[in-house]
Design an enzyme around this catalytic site. Structure first.
Site, PDB file in Angstrom:
ATOM      1  N   GLU A  80      14.121  39.586  41.397  1.00 55.32           N
ATOM      2  CA  GLU A  80      12.925  40.647  40.972  1.00 55.32           C
ATOM      3  C   GLU A  80      12.811  41.759  42.353  1.00 55.32           C
ATOM      4  O   GLU A  80      11.891  42.242  42.444  1.00 55.32           O
ATOM      5  CB  GLU A  80      11.647  39.803  40.741  1.00 55.32           C
ATOM      6  N   CYS A 112       9.982  34.910  39.060  1.00 54.56           N
ATOM      7  CA  CYS A 112      10.597  33.703  39.755  1.00 54.56           C
ATOM      8  C   CYS A 112      11.564  32.957  38.779  1.00 54.56           C
ATOM      9  O   CYS A 112      12.195  32.100  39.253  1.00 54.56           O
ATOM     10  CB  CYS A 112       9.659  32.837  40.422  1.00 54.56           C
ATOM     11  N   HIS A 234       8.472  24.776  41.232  1.00 47.47           N
ATOM     12  CA  HIS A 234       8.565  26.075  41.619  1.00 47.47           C
ATOM     13  C   HIS A 234       7.526  26.324  42.992  1.00 47.47           C
ATOM     14  O   HIS A 234       6.284  25.737  42.738  1.00 47.47           O
ATOM     15  CB  HIS A 234       8.361  27.038  40.712  1.00 47.47           C
TER      16      HIS A 234
HETATM   17  N1  COA Z   1      -8.621  25.154  56.498  1.00 46.88           N
HETATM   18  C1  COA Z   1      -7.979  24.604  55.504  1.00 46.88           C
HETATM   19  N2  COA Z   1      -7.951  25.052  54.317  1.00 46.88           N
HETATM   20  C2  COA Z   1      -8.434  26.217  53.909  1.00 46.88           C
HETATM   21  C3  COA Z   1      -9.157  26.801  55.050  1.00 46.88           C
HETATM   22  C4  COA Z   1      -9.259  26.305  56.205  1.00 46.88           C
HETATM   23  N3  COA Z   1      -9.990  26.763  57.391  1.00 46.88           N
HETATM   24  N4  COA Z   1      -9.513  28.002  54.337  1.00 46.88           N
HETATM   25  C5  COA Z   1      -9.372  27.812  53.173  1.00 46.88           C
HETATM   26  N5  COA Z   1      -8.454  26.954  52.998  1.00 46.88           N
HETATM   27  C6  COA Z   1      -7.924  26.360  51.621  1.00 46.88           C
HETATM   28  C7  COA Z   1      -8.610  26.636  50.266  1.00 46.88           C
HETATM   29  O1  COA Z   1      -9.629  25.669  50.306  1.00 46.88           O
HETATM   30  C8  COA Z   1      -7.683  26.448  49.322  1.00 46.88           C
HETATM   31  O2  COA Z   1      -7.089  25.699  49.148  1.00 46.88           O
HETATM   32  P1  COA Z   1      -7.351  24.841  47.463  1.00 46.88           P
HETATM   33  O3  COA Z   1      -6.700  25.817  46.418  1.00 46.88           O
HETATM   34  O4  COA Z   1      -6.895  23.469  47.579  1.00 46.88           O
HETATM   35  O5  COA Z   1      -8.964  24.671  47.410  1.00 46.88           O
HETATM   36  C9  COA Z   1      -6.493  27.401  49.929  1.00 46.88           C
HETATM   37  O6  COA Z   1      -6.887  27.367  51.377  1.00 46.88           O
HETATM   38  C10 COA Z   1      -6.396  28.804  49.723  1.00 46.88           C
HETATM   39  O7  COA Z   1      -7.573  29.327  49.806  1.00 46.88           O
HETATM   40  P2  COA Z   1      -8.032  30.505  48.732  1.00 46.88           P
HETATM   41  O8  COA Z   1      -9.473  31.097  49.102  1.00 46.88           O
HETATM   42  O9  COA Z   1      -7.877  30.152  47.369  1.00 46.88           O
HETATM   43  O10 COA Z   1      -6.878  31.658  49.130  1.00 46.88           O
HETATM   44  P3  COA Z   1      -6.612  33.366  48.563  1.00 46.88           P
HETATM   45  O11 COA Z   1      -7.714  33.331  47.443  1.00 46.88           O
HETATM   46  O12 COA Z   1      -7.141  34.059  49.871  1.00 46.88           O
HETATM   47  O13 COA Z   1      -5.353  33.424  48.308  1.00 46.88           O
HETATM   48  C11 COA Z   1      -3.606  33.155  46.547  1.00 46.88           C
HETATM   49  C12 COA Z   1      -4.741  32.300  47.368  1.00 46.88           C
HETATM   50  C13 COA Z   1      -2.582  32.083  46.082  1.00 46.88           C
HETATM   51  C14 COA Z   1      -4.376  33.616  45.371  1.00 46.88           C
HETATM   52  C15 COA Z   1      -2.906  34.109  47.444  1.00 46.88           C
HETATM   53  O14 COA Z   1      -2.241  33.663  48.199  1.00 46.88           O
HETATM   54  C16 COA Z   1      -1.806  35.041  46.330  1.00 46.88           C
HETATM   55  O15 COA Z   1      -2.435  35.887  45.394  1.00 46.88           O
HETATM   56  N6  COA Z   1      -0.548  34.610  46.543  1.00 46.88           N
HETATM   57  C17 COA Z   1       0.534  35.144  45.535  1.00 46.88           C
HETATM   58  C18 COA Z   1       0.530  34.729  44.141  1.00 46.88           C
HETATM   59  C19 COA Z   1       0.898  33.465  43.874  1.00 46.88           C
HETATM   60  O16 COA Z   1       1.613  32.933  44.791  1.00 46.88           O
HETATM   61  N7  COA Z   1       0.598  32.841  42.807  1.00 46.88           N
HETATM   62  C20 COA Z   1       1.055  31.529  42.532  1.00 46.88           C
HETATM   63  C21 COA Z   1       1.506  31.083  41.444  1.00 46.88           C
HETATM   64  S1  COA Z   1       3.040  32.139  40.942  1.00 46.88           S
END
Ligand code: COA
Length: 399
Positions: A80, A112, A234
């Protein structure tokens, strides 16, 4: 029915990496969010003269140096991170490597999931004519908009797989569970070099697509959950695979109670498959197969003839669940192409580490236009993207 699967496999990544601790410091985010919350430590990023083509060519070179090209009639390139709307990325790789001309070459895309689409297509070609082999290359650079939530889940990786009858690495069983649902969780329009991502929507979509593919797998005669010794899900980031595994266990829970003694419900059954991704970051189409290599290379048990549940997901969304079965001597086969654990960790350690400022400068410097330009010489890899001359994307060997 003839046994078909992955005869050999090789990996590549880019030659530059950023520790997520540097990102956390610069963005004033607790590093625990990246290390524990997402399950990631580092992310590979491309040098200014690297792209998905140079990575795919490097992986294929490692593979073919051992296997040769005899019998290869098909090259399927999944990505991609396309560099051209018309010409297949695989044709660029074919040219760089000087492969034989009597090969059909095409590019496949569905986020993916594309790597699995290529693998399954290759398996079908080989099943129809077991004398033939197919080269599958999945190569991607996960590049997100800076200062958005996806930034720490960037990465880059490629896998090259030789698909054949009577494979030496893993047999892929014929039963698959498949699932498609049109959903806007992640997409990249033609005028954007980074995707639009609804991160949490994509996580939910992943989970729904997982149970959807699992149900279909079972409906088509797939194995009982209790028959699987390991799983590779994945992994856009490690935590996602952990969540997926917990979901599958919960979803199949009724049955688990009945076979409690035989099923590992904890993360030990996915752990070894998460090691490389933690240091590479997301590699989109390659991620599942880098996870498979990580499992085969690092699991403390002999997995010969054990059943490995493989779950592939591509936003948009398409998913598939299937079973891979390691063959006797699979660890030696990995070593022949430099895909054993020690060689892969050496490859990851050899990357040049850059600081946050340098990474952001490199991120901003990507050129996606087709005016004439030359890229600076940066990569320490075997191939480089030299730039664009006369509207043509140019590649060269570095030595
Ligand atoms: N110590 C430990 N863990 C922590 C923390 C800290 N200080 N602060 C936050 N976390 C944890 C959260 O609790 C969460 O874990 P959980 O989901 O088990 O509760 C995790 O870290 C991520 O935090 P979150 O606030 O959900 O992150 P975010 O909203 O900033 O981003 C994604 C997460 C996945 C949405 C982002 O990385 C993204 O958009 N990625 C690209 C898309 C993707 O990969 N999608 C997946 C499906 S294909």
């Amino acid at each position: 029915m003839v046994s078909v699967g992955i005869d050999a496999l090789a990996l590549a990544t880019t030659h530059v990496q950023v520790p997520l601790s540097a990102l956390a410091d610069a963005l004033d985010v607790p590093v625990g969010k990246y290390h524990k919350g997402l399950g990631q430590e580092r992310m590979s990023i491309p040098a200014l003269d690297e792209d998905a083509i140079t990575m795919g060519a490097e992986a294929a070179t490692k593979l073919l140096a051992h296997t040769g090209t005899d019998g290869i009639r098909t090259l399927l390139y999944a990505s991609e991170s396309g560099v051209d709307q018309s010409k297949a990325g695989g044709v660029f790789v074919h040219g760089i490597l000087g492969l034989p001309r009597h090969i059909r070459t095409v590019e496949l895309k569905e986020a993916c999931y594309g790597g699995t689409a290529a693998l399954q297509t290759a398996l079908a070609f080989v099943a129809r004519n077991p004398e033939e082999k197919a080269l599958v290359i999945a190569s991607d650079i996960a590049r997100y908009t800076t200062d958005e939530s996806g930034e720490p889940t960037q990465g880059a990786g490629a896998v090259a797989m030789l698909v054949s009858a009577n494979p030496r690495l893993v047999e892929i069983e014929p039963v698959s569970g498949v699932y498609t649902l049109d959903i806007n969780d992640f997409w990249r329009p033609n005028d954007s070099s980074t995707p639009y991502v609804h991160g949490h929507v994509s996580m939910d979509a992943y989970m729904d697509a997982f149970t959807g593919a699992w149900d279909d797998y079972r409906a088509y005669g797939g194995r009982d959950i209790g028959e699987f010794a390991r799983f590779v899900h994945h992994q856009p980031f490690g935590k996602m695979a952990r969540k997926a595994h917990a979901r599958l266990m919960e979803y199949t829970g009724v049955h688990l109670q009945a076979t409690n003694d035989t099923v590992n419900t904890d993360d030990s059954v996915i752990e070894a498959g998460l090691i490389y991704g933690r240091h590479i970051g997301n590699s989109y189409t390659a991620a599942l197969y880098i996870g498979l290599a990580s499992l085969l290379g690092n699991d403390s048990e002999d997995l010969t003839h054990k059943k490995i549940g493989m779950f592939s997901y591509g936003s948009g969304a398409v998913s598939e669940f299937f079973c891979a079965v390691p063959q006797p001597g699979y660890r030696e086969v990995l070593a022949q192409t430099g895909a054993d654990a020690r060689s892969v960790m050496d490859m990851l350690d050899a990357r040049t580490e850059v600081d946050f400022r340098t990474y952001r400068v490199m991120h901003a410097a990507l050129r996606t236009d087709s005016e004439d330009f030359e890229t600076p010489s940066q990569t320490t890899g075997p191939y480089r993207w030299a730039g664009v001359q006369g509207k043509i994307r140019r590649y060269s060997a570095t030595s």
